[in-house]
Structure formats: C-alpha cells, structure tokens
Design an enzyme around this catalytic site. Structure first.
Site, mmCIF file in Angstrom:
data_model
loop_
_atom_site.group_PDB
_atom_site.id
_atom_site.type_symbol
_atom_site.label_atom_id
_atom_site.label_comp_id
_atom_site.label_asym_id
_atom_site.label_seq_id
_atom_site.Cartn_x
_atom_site.Cartn_y
_atom_site.Cartn_z
ATOM 1 N N ASN A 195 -26.003 102.793 105.391
ATOM 2 C CA ASN A 195 -25.296 101.923 106.318
ATOM 3 C C ASN A 195 -26.301 101.232 107.244
ATOM 4 O O ASN A 195 -27.201 100.549 106.777
ATOM 5 C CB ASN A 195 -24.254 102.738 107.108
ATOM 6 C CG ASN A 195 -23.261 101.890 107.856
ATOM 7 O OD1 ASN A 195 -22.691 100.966 107.285
ATOM 8 N ND2 ASN A 195 -23.027 102.186 109.120
ATOM 9 N N ASP A 253 -20.819 100.156 116.647
ATOM 10 C CA ASP A 253 -21.296 99.690 115.347
ATOM 11 C C ASP A 253 -22.742 99.236 115.534
ATOM 12 O O ASP A 253 -23.505 99.885 116.223
ATOM 13 C CB ASP A 253 -20.382 98.592 114.803
ATOM 14 C CG ASP A 253 -20.377 98.540 113.280
ATOM 15 O OD1 ASP A 253 -21.437 98.756 112.662
ATOM 16 O OD2 ASP A 253 -19.317 98.279 112.689
#
Length: 293
Positions: A101, A200
């Site tokens: 990620n 995020d």
C-alpha cells in the site's frame, strides 16, 4: 479561500502514491485497482497513463533512471519507455492475505513501503508490516503488527518519522536515525477519533507541518509538529487518498482521490471523484528524493 482545481479528471478507482519528480517537473501517481501508473505534466496539462500487470502500491523515481514500485508481488524496478517490470524482492511472498500500500522515499534515498490486509471485511488481523528497501537492495522489516500501513512522512530534519495504521484512528511519531534508518520511541502524534477519522496518505511541508488525507470525510488536515490542527482543506469528493507538494516552487499540494464503491447516484453529486486535484495552500513543500538504488 484556498484555490482548488481538478487537473486530471481520470475517474481513478483508487488514486494513490503521489511523487513529485523534481528533475522532470512532473507528478507521478497511481490508480491501485485500476492497475495504472499516471504521469501528469502541469506545464502542458498532459496526462499519460501506463498499465501495470498487478495492483501497484506506491512509487518513486530512481537516481539511476526509471522508477521503483511496490506491487502485489513486492518491490520492482520499472522502465517507462519499455513498460518493463523487473522484480527485486517480495518480503511477503508466503502471505496471500496482504498487499503493498502506502510508501515513499526518505531523505537519504531509501524506499519505504507498507502492506495491508486485503480483505477489509474479514476479522481484523494485524499481520501487515512496514518495509525499508535500501540502495543495496536489501530489504528490512522495520515495523510489524499493522492492519493497513499509511500516512508515511518525515520531518524536515529527518529526526521524526510519521506513520499511521488506517485500521485505527492513530497517527504515530517515531524517533528516526537518518544514518541507519532505525526507528525508536513510538508514540501517538495525532488521534483522529475526535473527528471519527482515519489517516490515508500524507506529506510534510517545509515548516515541519504534517498534511494528511482523511478518506470518507473529504478533508485534508495540516497539523503542526505538536499535533495541533492548523488548516483544513475541503476536497470536492469524499475520498481523498494521498497528497504531495509539487510545482516549480513546490507550493502546490496535489491530492489524489478515489471513486471506488461509489454508486452512479452518489457520483452525480461528486462527478470528479477519482480525479487529481491541485490546491494552492500558501506554504511550500520539500523535494521528494529519488531512490538511491
């Protein structure tokens, strides 16, 4: 009021992985589930896209040319001219439940990338990790026990590393040794529970403030080094995902977004979801460092 504009209406499923290429004055970014690498040139407005054979996670340019990426099968080198992908190492080759990620380079030219548990609806498992790929291509597991690695960034003096687990509301700070890349003294930097938020992608500006995207809430927040909220940006879609400073003077904040999971009806109210946005925020960022390997 902050000037906001959509500079690439790509409709990305999951835009991520922003990296400003100082040498060529372009922004690299990715669409994870769209399996695409994007290259945006603000001087011309040109947006070029390259397909990937699997889900990319993050990327950085290389000092020796080309780019380095994290992908489903680990770290790879990529040549844009030939679209060739050359594997380096897969530190989680035995783990089918995770994928790479968020990540970026530190200021010493090491490439960092974290993994996440793929099935978010499954019983939470803290089996993901944060890895450091050194210029000699050795790979080190730096931090384990993670659900979804995100929010990676470093202070201007490289003495503090920020990191988030998006399966929690916390952004943590660590003491960072620039010479070795070792971390220590993990502690809470920000707890986003006050706004029912999660972190995020993130970056740090030249004043040492931490900028972080808040998905599902359509915001980007700026925190000073003590963890105090200094500024809030409203994004014209509810899923901002990553941010990075770019432009000739590093004074434009680029923000990726996602359209994933949004129905046609929901997209009527946010038609630019999945686009790349640019914000004039009144401060400058720091130059992204190419991977030294």
């Amino acid at each position: 009021m902050t000037d906001t504009r959509c500079v690439a209406a790509t409709g990305a499923k999951l835009g991520e992985g922003t990296f400003w290429d100082v040498k060529h004055q372009v922004l690299w970014w990715i669409d994870i589930f769209g399996r695409t690498i994007h290259r945006f040139d603000p001087a011309t407005g040109a947006q070029r896209s390259y397909p990937t054979p699997e889900d990319p996670g993050c990327l950085a340019t290389r000092a020796n040319g080309g780019l380095v990426l994290s992908m489903t099968s680990g770290f790879v080198f990529w040549d844009p001219d030939s679209n060739r992908f050359d594997p380096i190492v897969d530190p989680e080759s035995e783990m089918e439940a995770t994928r790479f990620n968020d990540g970026r380079t530190d200021r010493q030219g090491r490439f960092w990338a974290g993994t996440m548990v793929i099935d978010a609806k499954a019983e939470p498992r803290k089996i993901a990790s944060l890895y450091c790929l050194h210029p000699d291509l050795t790979c080190r597991n730096v931090l384990g026990g993670i659900g979804c690695a995100n929010g990676l960034a470093w202070s201007p003096d490289s003495r503090t590393m920020y990191h988030a687990d998006s399966h929690t509301s916390l952004v943590r700070a660590f003491d960072f040794d620039p010479a070795s890349g070792e971390i220590a003294n993990g502690r809470t930097f920000v707890d986003l529970a006050f706004m029912e938020g999660i972190a995020d992608g993130a970056t740090v500006d030249a004043e040492g403030c931490y900028w972080v995207t808040i998905p599902f809430q359509g915001k980007v927040l700026r925190f000073d080094p003590s963890g105090k909220v200094m500024q809030t940006l409203e994004v014209p879609t509810d899923l901002p995902t990553c941010c990075e400073f770019g432009g000739e003077n590093l004074d434009v904040l680029y923000v990726t977004t996602a359209s994933l999971g949004r129905s046609a009806k929901e997209l009527e109210s946010q038609p630019l979801a999945g686009g790349l946005f640019a914000f004039d925020v009144g401060v400058r960022g720091l130059p992204a460092v190419p991977f030294a390997g």
